[in-house]
Scaffold this motif. Structure first.
Motif, PDB file in Angstrom:
ATOM      1  N   SER A  20      -7.963 -29.128 -29.558  1.00 17.23           N
ATOM      2  CA  SER A  20      -9.142 -29.253 -28.703  1.00 17.23           C
ATOM      3  C   SER A  20      -9.858 -27.903 -28.621  1.00 17.23           C
ATOM      4  O   SER A  20      -9.237 -26.852 -28.735  1.00 17.23           O
ATOM      5  N   LEU A  23     -12.276 -23.992 -23.954  1.00 16.19           N
ATOM      6  CA  LEU A  23     -13.346 -24.063 -22.969  1.00 16.19           C
ATOM      7  C   LEU A  23     -13.224 -22.917 -21.969  1.00 16.19           C
ATOM      8  O   LEU A  23     -12.128 -22.505 -21.625  1.00 16.19           O
ATOM      9  N   GLN A  34     -18.749 -25.385 -17.298  1.00 15.57           N
ATOM     10  CA  GLN A  34     -17.710 -25.293 -18.318  1.00 15.57           C
ATOM     11  C   GLN A  34     -18.422 -25.294 -19.667  1.00 15.57           C
ATOM     12  O   GLN A  34     -19.255 -26.169 -19.928  1.00 15.57           O
ATOM     13  N   VAL A  35     -18.122 -24.296 -20.508  1.00 13.69           N
ATOM     14  CA  VAL A  35     -18.809 -24.152 -21.789  1.00 13.69           C
ATOM     15  C   VAL A  35     -17.810 -24.004 -22.928  1.00 13.69           C
ATOM     16  O   VAL A  35     -16.668 -23.595 -22.723  1.00 13.69           O
ATOM     17  N   GLU A  36     -18.269 -24.351 -24.118  1.00 12.37           N
ATOM     18  CA  GLU A  36     -17.504 -24.137 -25.344  1.00 12.37           C
ATOM     19  C   GLU A  36     -18.197 -23.025 -26.117  1.00 12.37           C
ATOM     20  O   GLU A  36     -19.339 -23.196 -26.555  1.00 12.37           O
ATOM     21  N   LYS A  44     -22.082 -23.967 -25.831  1.00  7.15           N
ATOM     22  CA  LYS A  44     -22.535 -25.331 -25.590  1.00  7.15           C
ATOM     23  C   LYS A  44     -22.009 -25.770 -24.227  1.00  7.15           C
ATOM     24  O   LYS A  44     -20.826 -25.624 -23.937  1.00  7.15           O
ATOM     25  N   VAL A  46     -20.463 -28.028 -21.598  1.00  9.46           N
ATOM     26  CA  VAL A  46     -19.608 -29.214 -21.590  1.00  9.46           C
ATOM     27  C   VAL A  46     -19.874 -30.018 -20.324  1.00  9.46           C
ATOM     28  O   VAL A  46     -20.057 -31.230 -20.380  1.00  9.46           O
ATOM     29  N   ARG A  47     -19.886 -29.327 -19.188  1.00 15.04           N
ATOM     30  CA  ARG A  47     -20.205 -29.988 -17.922  1.00 15.04           C
ATOM     31  C   ARG A  47     -20.539 -28.955 -16.861  1.00 15.04           C
ATOM     32  O   ARG A  47     -20.134 -27.806 -16.947  1.00 15.04           O
ATOM     33  N   PRO A  63     -25.151 -31.656 -20.644  1.00 15.81           N
ATOM     34  CA  PRO A  63     -24.042 -31.461 -21.583  1.00 15.81           C
ATOM     35  C   PRO A  63     -24.533 -31.511 -23.030  1.00 15.81           C
ATOM     36  O   PRO A  63     -25.334 -32.365 -23.401  1.00 15.81           O
ATOM     37  N   GLY A  64     -24.092 -30.555 -23.811  1.00 16.44           N
ATOM     38  CA  GLY A  64     -24.515 -30.447 -25.198  1.00 16.44           C
ATOM     39  C   GLY A  64     -25.613 -29.429 -25.407  1.00 16.44           C
ATOM     40  O   GLY A  64     -25.889 -29.032 -26.541  1.00 16.44           O
TER      41      GLY A  64
END
Length: 74
Positions: A20, A23, A34-36, A44, A46-47, A63-64
């Motif tokens: 996974s 994050l 929360q980011v990636e 990006k 996430v939420r 998100p995205g």
């Protein structure tokens, strides 16, 4: 462990070893999200974790969405 099944083993173990994404939580402009992390100082979304209600309607924070991200400066 013994597993008795008529399902093919590929189907039983599908997705078991998927890694996974890592994050991170980022606080930016009074919001906690929360980011990636991506390359080139971007991330990006996430939420959204904690922010004013109007932020949930902002397409730039959906998100995205890609935002600037500098680790260590959150």
């Amino acid at each position: 462990m013994t597993l008795y099944t008529v399902m093919p083993m590929d189907q039983v173990w599908e997705g078991t070893w998927n890694v996974s994404p890592q994050l991170h939580e980022l606080r930016q402009g009074g919001m906690l999200m929360q980011v990636e992390p991506l390359e080139n100082g971007r991330a990006k979304i996430v939420r959204l974790l904690h922010c004013p209600l109007k932020c949930y309607l902002d397409p730039a924070l959906s998100p995205g969405a890609i935002i600037p991200y500098l680790p260590g400066l959150s």
